[in-house]
Design a protein around this motif. Sequence first.
Motif, PDB file in Angstrom:
ATOM      1  N   LEU A 195      26.932  -2.600  14.818  1.00 40.55           N
ATOM      2  CA  LEU A 195      28.117  -3.445  14.738  1.00 40.55           C
ATOM      3  C   LEU A 195      29.385  -2.645  15.001  1.00 40.55           C
ATOM      4  CD1 LEU A 195      29.425  -6.182  14.054  1.00 40.55           C
ATOM      5  CD2 LEU A 195      29.381  -5.501  11.648  1.00 40.55           C
ATOM      6  N   LEU A 196      29.486  -1.457  14.421  1.00 40.36           N
ATOM      7  CA  LEU A 196      30.652  -0.601  14.659  1.00 40.36           C
ATOM      8  C   LEU A 196      30.735  -0.178  16.124  1.00 40.36           C
ATOM      9  CD1 LEU A 196      30.487   1.668  11.476  1.00 40.36           C
ATOM     10  CD2 LEU A 196      32.064  -0.231  11.915  1.00 40.36           C
ATOM     11  N   THR A 197      29.581   0.047  16.728  1.00 39.41           N
ATOM     12  CA  THR A 197      29.567   0.413  18.143  1.00 39.41           C
ATOM     13  C   THR A 197      30.091  -0.726  19.009  1.00 39.41           C
ATOM     14  OG1 THR A 197      27.688   1.892  17.787  1.00 39.41           O
ATOM     15  CG2 THR A 197      28.103   1.181  20.041  1.00 39.41           C
ATOM     16  N   VAL A 198      29.659  -1.942  18.709  1.00 38.65           N
ATOM     17  CA  VAL A 198      30.114  -3.104  19.486  1.00 38.65           C
ATOM     18  C   VAL A 198      31.610  -3.347  19.288  1.00 38.65           C
ATOM     19  CG1 VAL A 198      29.878  -5.604  19.734  1.00 38.65           C
ATOM     20  CG2 VAL A 198      27.845  -4.176  19.506  1.00 38.65           C
ATOM     21  N   LEU A 199      32.092  -3.152  18.076  1.00 37.90           N
ATOM     22  CA  LEU A 199      33.493  -3.449  17.779  1.00 37.90           C
ATOM     23  C   LEU A 199      34.447  -2.397  18.322  1.00 37.90           C
ATOM     24  CD1 LEU A 199      33.285  -4.764  14.094  1.00 37.90           C
ATOM     25  CD2 LEU A 199      33.552  -6.096  16.185  1.00 37.90           C
ATOM     26  N   PHE A 200      34.036  -1.129  18.332  1.00 40.06           N
ATOM     27  CA  PHE A 200      34.972  -0.058  18.676  1.00 40.06           C
ATOM     28  C   PHE A 200      34.590   0.689  19.955  1.00 40.06           C
ATOM     29  CE2 PHE A 200      35.310  -0.548  14.046  1.00 40.06           C
ATOM     30  CZ  PHE A 200      36.672  -0.768  13.926  1.00 40.06           C
ATOM     31  N   VAL A 201      33.326   1.015  20.119  1.00 36.51           N
ATOM     32  CA  VAL A 201      32.916   1.850  21.245  1.00 36.51           C
ATOM     33  C   VAL A 201      32.812   1.029  22.527  1.00 36.51           C
ATOM     34  CG1 VAL A 201      31.155   3.437  22.099  1.00 36.51           C
ATOM     35  CG2 VAL A 201      31.698   3.372  19.665  1.00 36.51           C
ATOM     36  N   PHE A 202      32.271  -0.171  22.462  1.00 36.37           N
ATOM     37  CA  PHE A 202      32.093  -0.967  23.680  1.00 36.37           C
ATOM     38  C   PHE A 202      33.414  -1.342  24.347  1.00 36.37           C
ATOM     39  CE2 PHE A 202      31.704  -5.136  25.749  1.00 36.37           C
ATOM     40  CZ  PHE A 202      30.820  -4.806  26.761  1.00 36.37           C
ATOM     41  N   PRO A 203      34.427  -1.833  23.632  1.00 39.84           N
ATOM     42  CA  PRO A 203      35.681  -2.200  24.321  1.00 39.84           C
ATOM     43  C   PRO A 203      36.553  -1.020  24.713  1.00 39.84           C
ATOM     44  CG  PRO A 203      35.865  -2.681  21.988  1.00 39.84           C
ATOM     45  CD  PRO A 203      34.461  -2.225  22.204  1.00 39.84           C
ATOM     46  N   ALA A 204      36.298   0.176  24.184  1.00 36.45           N
ATOM     47  CA  ALA A 204      37.166   1.321  24.473  1.00 36.45           C
ATOM     48  C   ALA A 204      37.237   1.645  25.968  1.00 36.45           C
ATOM     49  CB  ALA A 204      36.707   2.540  23.676  1.00 36.45           C
ATOM     50  N   PRO A 205      36.112   1.726  26.719  1.00 35.19           N
ATOM     51  CA  PRO A 205      36.233   1.994  28.159  1.00 35.19           C
ATOM     52  C   PRO A 205      37.001   0.912  28.914  1.00 35.19           C
ATOM     53  CG  PRO A 205      33.985   2.343  27.407  1.00 35.19           C
ATOM     54  CD  PRO A 205      34.701   1.681  26.284  1.00 35.19           C
TER      55      PRO A 205
END
Length: 321
Positions: free
Chosen positions: A100-110
């Motif tokens: 969930l943290l990956t989807v919320l923060f890591v995915f939209p970052a690029p």
Amino acid sequence: MATDLDLPPVTPAAETPPAVRPKSYRLLKHGWLYVMLLPGVAYFLIFRYWPMYGLSIAFQDYLPFLGYQDSPWVGLKHFEELFAGPDFGRLMFNTGLLALLTVLFVFPAPIVVALMLNEMRRQVVRRSIQSIIYIPHFLSWTIVASVTYLLFSADFGVIAGWINDIVGGPRADYVAQEEWFRPVVVLQLLWKQTGWGTIIYLAALAGVDTQLYEAARVDGAGRWRQFWHITLPGIRPAIVVMAILTTGHLLDSGFEQIWLMTTSLNRSVADVFDTYVYYIGITQGSYSYSTAVGLFKGVVGVLLIYGSNLLSKRLGERGLF
């Protein structure tokens, strides 16, 4: 005197259908292309498909000296142990929360970084920033973990010392305490993967027709309307494809990263399916049980990919397949 009106109409000659070449002719004509294809096919057959035969031990009590053929079959016994065991809930919570943290923060970052770079007009600055943020992708997780300890360790961490000078009190051990494990892991992912992920979105942005922006400016559209009605729809197919691929890896927390950041103090929040398979399968020799855990992860990943792809098509997008 004859005119064009007196001449008989000319009937067009029937077109001769092209001769159908036999398959052997096409194989000989493009033979070198098929030869170039062989290494890739061999790689997938040997290293991707053939090892799947080993998944059969998830339904056996596998004993190495008996082999695949003679080990006794036990059906769904290991899956029942997994779902009914005391570790499943903790593993699912830890893995799901990291996903969930990956989807919320890591995915939209690029996506955000690519949009910001796309707005830069000075190519020298833009390319310099791109090169700098690409570098962490080529570093191993061992180096990333070492840098993290050098920066955030309670004993000699540079950033930990700065934070302690500002806040005061005893130094916090950001790499060992449970409450800081997940934020540190997310920061590592952001630092290592954001720059590399921008390549896809910058390529998608390069394919957006510039005439659309010119027409929008003529109509009086500002930067926000241009972004909302031109830029975002232009990269939406790429976002959808990357989202589908990301959902297939939600249960893959990354063994190397988690293993290197796990300590005796944060093990309760650091245990995920990837590290659990190592503990059970390698250190304790429960090969069948650990294979069942891995097979469960794989099945969930396939279902997530198919489900997200179907959802994207229902919402009007092309999807992945």
